[in-house]
Enzyme design. Structure first.
Site, short mmCIF file in Angstrom:
data_model
loop_
_atom_site.label_atom_id
_atom_site.label_comp_id
_atom_site.label_asym_id
_atom_site.label_seq_id
_atom_site.Cartn_x
_atom_site.Cartn_y
_atom_site.Cartn_z
CE LYS A 130 -20.37 -23.77 18.92
NZ LYS A 130 -20.11 -24.21 20.30
NE ARG A 168 -23.35 -18.57 23.50
CZ ARG A 168 -22.51 -18.33 22.49
NH1 ARG A 168 -22.35 -19.25 21.53
NH2 ARG A 168 -21.82 -17.21 22.43
#
Length: 297
Positions: free
Chosen positions: A230, A264
């Site tokens: 991210k 995740r």
């Protein structure tokens, strides 16, 4: 049920799974043209199935399938398009792997079709709030759910995220949302909470949450973290998206150190290797690895 027991179990289907202090890995299968990291790579059913098999073989405990990008700035797609993307994939992946399959959606109609195709988890980045029918649908279908915090929507969430105290604000929201879902009739042991890394948070906000897993677990429910590749890693390291694997691994180790229940990630095999090596050092030998690996096989 004790607080410790509540924190370490998650009911998926008819099975109540226990967490033992080492994280399960959730492998990501995006069947979207515009996801921030792998958009378009697995749009074909055959490619998505191959990806899911690879993730399961690498050690994923759950496969998460999504048909709508939730990257910052993304716009929503309609139900028909999302169903076109995920419907055949979910059905084929359920047949191809022997781990639970999750549908990443905010739409009750998509969740229903996916569950009918064999998915057993609904992963909703809106905290089951975007669609007024989602809570009742999940109750009716008796599925496990992942309830995430976000501020705003993907289209607007990174414009100016602000908090009084990001850790307390996010933890408080998740605790209130948990109470609301249970009051509505969703079984508490089916619920996992997610602080929503990157969903309406600054880089500093994300780091504060990533270092506060214990606070997020005070509700008594397992906590999932999705930090893989991210944008905050770019702020931290100055790396482009294709160069964020090492940063993702570093965060995963820090999360494991805090007892995070689920992580995740895109790169399941390399993450598992990093965590196994970390545990070998922390645990004092390879002999202690077998019980942890059993959760991923």
């Amino acid at each position: 049920m004790s607080e410790t027991a509540r924190q370490r179990t998650w009911r998926i289907g008819e099975t109540c799974h226990e967490f033992d202090g080492w994280p399960w890995l959730m492998g990501i299968v995006n069947v979207t043209p515009d996801s921030f990291s792998d958009g378009g790579d697995f749009a074909a059913v055959s490619d998505a199935v191959a990806r899911a098999r690879d993730l399961a073989d690498a050690g994923a405990a759950v496969i998460d399938i999504g048909g709508e990008s939730t990257r910052p700035g993304a716009t929503s797609v309609d139900v028909a398009e999302e169903l076109r993307r995920v419907g055949p994939v979910v059905e084929a992946v359920v047949e191809a792997v022997d781990v639970p399959v999750s549908i990443d959606t905010t739409k009750a109609a998509v969740a229903r079709v996916a569950v009918e195709a064999g998915a057993t988890i609904v992963n909703d980045v809106s905290g089951l709030e975007a669609d007024p029918e989602m809570v009742e649908t999940c109750i009716e279908l008796e599925v496990a759910v992942i309830c995430m915090h976000r501020q705003g929507t993907p289209a607007t969430m990174q414009e100016n995220p602000t908090y009084d105290d990001v850790v307390e604000d996010v933890a408080g929201y998740l605790e209130r949302r948990l109470e609301s879902l249970v009051a509505a009739g969703l079984m508490e042991d089916r619920i996992v909470l997610d602080p929503g890394i990157g969903f309406g948070k600054t880089a500093a906000d994300n780091l504060a949450l990533l270092s506060s897993i214990g606070r997020l677990q005070r509700s008594g429910r397992p906590v999932l973290v999705g930090h893989s590749r991210k944008r905050f890693l770019s702020k931290l390291l100055g790396r482009a998206v294709e160069e964020r694997t090492a940063g993702t691994l570093g965060v995963a180790v820090a999360l494991a150190e805090q007892g995070t229940d689920l992580i995740r990630v895109h790169d399941v095999g390399t993450t598992l290797d990093a965590l196994v090596a970390w545990r070998a050092v922390r645990g004092g030998g390879a002999g202690s690895l077998a019980p942890w690996r059993s959760h991923h096989q």
